[in-house]
Design a protein around this motif. Sequence first.
Motif, PDB file in Angstrom:
ATOM      1  N   SER A  34      -1.360  39.549  -6.795  1.00 44.45           N
ATOM      2  CA  SER A  34      -1.630  40.785  -6.024  1.00 44.45           C
ATOM      3  C   SER A  34      -2.886  40.652  -5.162  1.00 44.45           C
ATOM      4  CB  SER A  34      -1.754  42.012  -6.925  1.00 44.45           C
ATOM      5  OG  SER A  34      -0.584  42.190  -7.626  1.00 44.45           O
ATOM      6  N   PHE A  35      -3.072  39.467  -4.575  1.00 46.43           N
ATOM      7  CA  PHE A  35      -4.154  39.219  -3.623  1.00 46.43           C
ATOM      8  C   PHE A  35      -3.529  39.218  -2.227  1.00 46.43           C
ATOM      9  CE2 PHE A  35      -7.116  36.277  -6.414  1.00 46.43           C
ATOM     10  CZ  PHE A  35      -7.183  37.262  -7.384  1.00 46.43           C
ATOM     11  N   ALA A  36      -4.382  39.378  -1.183  1.00 47.42           N
ATOM     12  CA  ALA A  36      -3.866  39.248   0.184  1.00 47.42           C
ATOM     13  C   ALA A  36      -3.712  37.761   0.522  1.00 47.42           C
ATOM     14  CB  ALA A  36      -4.846  39.884   1.164  1.00 47.42           C
ATOM     15  N   HIS A  37      -2.660  37.419   1.293  1.00 47.22           N
ATOM     16  CA  HIS A  37      -2.504  36.034   1.740  1.00 47.22           C
ATOM     17  C   HIS A  37      -2.889  35.925   3.212  1.00 47.22           C
ATOM     18  CE1 HIS A  37       0.252  32.872   3.617  1.00 47.22           C
ATOM     19  NE2 HIS A  37      -0.832  32.261   3.186  1.00 47.22           N
ATOM     20  N   ILE A  38      -3.788  34.991   3.524  1.00 47.07           N
ATOM     21  CA  ILE A  38      -4.156  34.752   4.917  1.00 47.07           C
ATOM     22  C   ILE A  38      -3.852  33.296   5.255  1.00 47.07           C
ATOM     23  CG2 ILE A  38      -5.990  34.876   6.662  1.00 47.07           C
ATOM     24  CD1 ILE A  38      -5.515  37.587   5.253  1.00 47.07           C
ATOM     25  N   ASP A  39      -2.961  33.117   6.231  1.00 51.64           N
ATOM     26  CA  ASP A  39      -2.597  31.777   6.712  1.00 51.64           C
ATOM     27  C   ASP A  39      -3.515  31.485   7.906  1.00 51.64           C
ATOM     28  OD1 ASP A  39      -1.503  29.715   8.149  1.00 51.64           O
ATOM     29  OD2 ASP A  39       0.481  30.626   8.377  1.00 51.64           O
ATOM     30  N   SER A  40      -4.570  30.691   7.676  1.00 50.15           N
ATOM     31  CA  SER A  40      -5.572  30.542   8.749  1.00 50.15           C
ATOM     32  C   SER A  40      -5.036  29.739   9.935  1.00 50.15           C
ATOM     33  CB  SER A  40      -6.866  29.935   8.211  1.00 50.15           C
ATOM     34  OG  SER A  40      -6.661  28.612   7.827  1.00 50.15           O
ATOM     35  N   GLY A  41      -4.025  28.880   9.687  1.00 48.71           N
ATOM     36  CA  GLY A  41      -3.416  28.152  10.808  1.00 48.71           C
ATOM     37  C   GLY A  41      -2.837  29.112  11.832  1.00 48.71           C
ATOM     38  N   SER A  42      -2.382  30.282  11.355  1.00 48.54           N
ATOM     39  CA  SER A  42      -1.773  31.246  12.285  1.00 48.54           C
ATOM     40  C   SER A  42      -2.808  31.781  13.286  1.00 48.54           C
ATOM     41  CB  SER A  42      -1.071  32.377  11.537  1.00 48.54           C
ATOM     42  OG  SER A  42      -2.022  33.214  10.940  1.00 48.54           O
ATOM     43  N   ILE A  43      -4.089  31.795  12.898  1.00 49.97           N
ATOM     44  CA  ILE A  43      -5.125  32.278  13.833  1.00 49.97           C
ATOM     45  C   ILE A  43      -5.313  31.236  14.943  1.00 49.97           C
ATOM     46  CG2 ILE A  43      -7.414  33.345  14.039  1.00 49.97           C
ATOM     47  CD1 ILE A  43      -7.478  33.542  10.937  1.00 49.97           C
ATOM     48  N   TYR A  44      -5.392  29.951  14.540  1.00 50.66           N
ATOM     49  CA  TYR A  44      -5.501  28.890  15.564  1.00 50.66           C
ATOM     50  C   TYR A  44      -4.253  28.874  16.455  1.00 50.66           C
ATOM     51  CZ  TYR A  44      -9.617  27.111  13.204  1.00 50.66           C
ATOM     52  OH  TYR A  44     -10.876  27.001  12.677  1.00 50.66           O
ATOM     53  N   ARG A  45      -3.104  29.143  15.848  1.00 49.45           N
ATOM     54  CA  ARG A  45      -1.858  29.166  16.628  1.00 49.45           C
ATOM     55  C   ARG A  45      -1.880  30.321  17.639  1.00 49.45           C
ATOM     56  NH1 ARG A  45       2.672  26.378  14.778  1.00 49.45           N
ATOM     57  NH2 ARG A  45       2.153  24.941  13.095  1.00 49.45           N
ATOM     58  N   ALA A  46      -2.391  31.486  17.227  1.00 47.34           N
ATOM     59  CA  ALA A  46      -2.428  32.634  18.143  1.00 47.34           C
ATOM     60  C   ALA A  46      -3.387  32.352  19.308  1.00 47.34           C
ATOM     61  CB  ALA A  46      -2.845  33.893  17.390  1.00 47.34           C
ATOM     62  N   VAL A  47      -4.507  31.695  19.030  1.00 42.17           N
ATOM     63  CA  VAL A  47      -5.434  31.335  20.115  1.00 42.17           C
ATOM     64  C   VAL A  47      -4.725  30.385  21.096  1.00 42.17           C
ATOM     65  CG1 VAL A  47      -7.602  30.142  20.670  1.00 42.17           C
ATOM     66  CG2 VAL A  47      -7.502  31.663  18.686  1.00 42.17           C
ATOM     67  N   LYS A 107     -15.125  33.894  12.161  1.00 39.95           N
ATOM     68  CA  LYS A 107     -15.518  35.300  12.059  1.00 39.95           C
ATOM     69  C   LYS A 107     -14.331  36.125  11.531  1.00 39.95           C
ATOM     70  CE  LYS A 107     -17.744  39.110  14.459  1.00 39.95           C
ATOM     71  NZ  LYS A 107     -17.060  40.012  13.563  1.00 39.95           N
ATOM     72  N   ILE A 108     -13.152  35.855  12.058  1.00 38.38           N
ATOM     73  CA  ILE A 108     -11.953  36.586  11.593  1.00 38.38           C
ATOM     74  C   ILE A 108     -11.720  36.284  10.104  1.00 38.38           C
ATOM     75  CG2 ILE A 108      -9.437  36.827  11.872  1.00 38.38           C
ATOM     76  CD1 ILE A 108      -9.773  36.181  14.835  1.00 38.38           C
ATOM     77  N   GLN A 109     -11.861  34.991   9.739  1.00 40.07           N
ATOM     78  CA  GLN A 109     -11.617  34.588   8.339  1.00 40.07           C
ATOM     79  C   GLN A 109     -12.599  35.268   7.382  1.00 40.07           C
ATOM     80  OE1 GLN A 109     -12.104  30.406   9.335  1.00 40.07           O
ATOM     81  NE2 GLN A 109     -10.043  29.958   8.616  1.00 40.07           N
ATOM     82  N   ARG A 110     -13.876  35.296   7.754  1.00 42.59           N
ATOM     83  CA  ARG A 110     -14.882  35.875   6.841  1.00 42.59           C
ATOM     84  C   ARG A 110     -14.772  37.398   6.808  1.00 42.59           C
ATOM     85  NH1 ARG A 110     -19.627  31.591   7.473  1.00 42.59           N
ATOM     86  NH2 ARG A 110     -18.654  29.969   6.201  1.00 42.59           N
ATOM     87  N   ASP A 111     -14.516  38.024   7.973  1.00 41.40           N
ATOM     88  CA  ASP A 111     -14.406  39.491   8.015  1.00 41.40           C
ATOM     89  C   ASP A 111     -13.272  39.984   7.107  1.00 41.40           C
ATOM     90  OD1 ASP A 111     -16.468  39.728   9.727  1.00 41.40           O
ATOM     91  OD2 ASP A 111     -15.294  40.183  11.517  1.00 41.40           O
ATOM     92  N   ILE A 112     -12.159  39.294   7.179  1.00 40.81           N
ATOM     93  CA  ILE A 112     -10.974  39.789   6.460  1.00 40.81           C
ATOM     94  C   ILE A 112     -11.133  39.664   4.940  1.00 40.81           C
ATOM     95  CG2 ILE A 112      -9.540  37.674   6.393  1.00 40.81           C
ATOM     96  CD1 ILE A 112      -7.579  40.131   7.735  1.00 40.81           C
ATOM     97  N   SER A 113     -12.039  38.791   4.522  1.00 42.92           N
ATOM     98  CA  SER A 113     -12.160  38.557   3.072  1.00 42.92           C
ATOM     99  C   SER A 113     -13.289  39.373   2.446  1.00 42.92           C
ATOM    100  CB  SER A 113     -12.419  37.079   2.836  1.00 42.92           C
ATOM    101  OG  SER A 113     -13.622  36.741   3.489  1.00 42.92           O
ATOM    102  N   LYS A 118     -11.780  42.288  -0.206  1.00 38.61           N
ATOM    103  CA  LYS A 118     -10.563  42.137  -1.007  1.00 38.61           C
ATOM    104  C   LYS A 118     -10.464  40.737  -1.615  1.00 38.61           C
ATOM    105  CE  LYS A 118      -8.045  42.901   3.031  1.00 38.61           C
ATOM    106  NZ  LYS A 118      -9.119  42.749   3.986  1.00 38.61           N
ATOM    107  N   SER A 119      -9.608  40.599  -2.612  1.00 47.50           N
ATOM    108  CA  SER A 119      -9.325  39.266  -3.155  1.00 47.50           C
ATOM    109  C   SER A 119      -8.287  38.604  -2.263  1.00 47.50           C
ATOM    110  CB  SER A 119      -8.778  39.391  -4.571  1.00 47.50           C
ATOM    111  OG  SER A 119      -9.791  39.822  -5.445  1.00 47.50           O
ATOM    112  N   ILE A 120      -8.486  37.323  -1.965  1.00 47.18           N
ATOM    113  CA  ILE A 120      -7.563  36.655  -1.035  1.00 47.18           C
ATOM    114  C   ILE A 120      -7.172  35.253  -1.515  1.00 47.18           C
ATOM    115  CG2 ILE A 120      -8.393  37.838   1.061  1.00 47.18           C
ATOM    116  CD1 ILE A 120      -9.809  35.033   1.661  1.00 47.18           C
ATOM    117  N   VAL A 121      -5.996  34.834  -1.013  1.00 49.32           N
ATOM    118  CA  VAL A 121      -5.612  33.421  -1.060  1.00 49.32           C
ATOM    119  C   VAL A 121      -5.546  33.010   0.400  1.00 49.32           C
ATOM    120  CG1 VAL A 121      -3.812  31.761  -1.664  1.00 49.32           C
ATOM    121  CG2 VAL A 121      -4.202  33.752  -3.149  1.00 49.32           C
ATOM    122  N   MET A 122      -6.392  32.049   0.818  1.00 49.05           N
ATOM    123  CA  MET A 122      -6.356  31.602   2.221  1.00 49.05           C
ATOM    124  C   MET A 122      -5.998  30.133   2.276  1.00 49.05           C
ATOM    125  SD  MET A 122      -9.181  31.880   5.292  1.00 49.05           S
ATOM    126  CE  MET A 122      -9.322  33.653   5.260  1.00 49.05           C
TER     127      MET A 122
END
Length: 230
Positions: free
Chosen positions: A27-40, A116-122, A125-129
């Motif tokens: 029940s943690f949030a999942h953040i796929d950090s590759g998706s941020i580089y992909r969006a850029v 900045k996006i990675q640190r702000d989002i965490s 909340k508890s996360i799996v990145m």
Amino acid sequence: MNFIVTIDGPSSSGKSTLAKKLAKKLSFAHIDSGSIYRAVTLYALQNNLLLNGKFLINKLISSLSTSHISLKENKNGIFKMHINDLDVEDKIRGSKVSNHVSEIAKFQKIREFVLKIQRDISKDKSIVMDGRDIGSFVFPNADVKFYIDSSIETRSMRRYHQLKQSEKKLSIDDVRYDLLSRDQIDKTRKNSPLIIPKNSLFINNDDRSIGDVLNQMLDHTKSIINKKMH
Ligand code: DC
């Protein structure tokens, strides 16, 4: 108490699938950090910032502050990449973005924008990145760290099966070539290259089912978290 779990590894090693499932179980949030580089990368392509095979990197960096690239949580609690409020999850997965994303991810200023996006989002909340430098650089003090790997043959087959529905002309050799060249860029770049982070649990999942690896990851995570809570 919030916890951070990091999962690093090369392309198509299965880390995002495992990260998503692990996050759900915990029940943690999942953040796929590759998706941020992909969006850029998608943003750069959409704004014609690729000229004769080279990115207009200074222009890209200066326009990022007004680019409205963000992660937004949908009603099911899943974080999706958006550009100007449009969900771009499908667009960022195609070959065009894949072929250019490692090039974009080499630049320090781009990495700072993503950081900045990675640190702000965490923060709250508890996360799996998952990503390439999460346990080594983004969250060096994370509670639990994993490094997931598999052979180039296994990874090529996985990626080929993912892409062949939408990209009929693709061959397995094209996929293998793309993965090897991305590995090369990701592992040898100057700014936070892909390495096995200190204190991470290394898992090779070549001949193992997702369920089996997931159970191992879940047991490992729970044992660390339980100790920290008591
Ligand atoms: O995990 P992926 O294939 O979606 O990642 C796309 C690219 O983004 C990858 O080739 C390198 C870059 N990346 C990175 O440099 N650092 C991360 N933490 C995540 C991804």
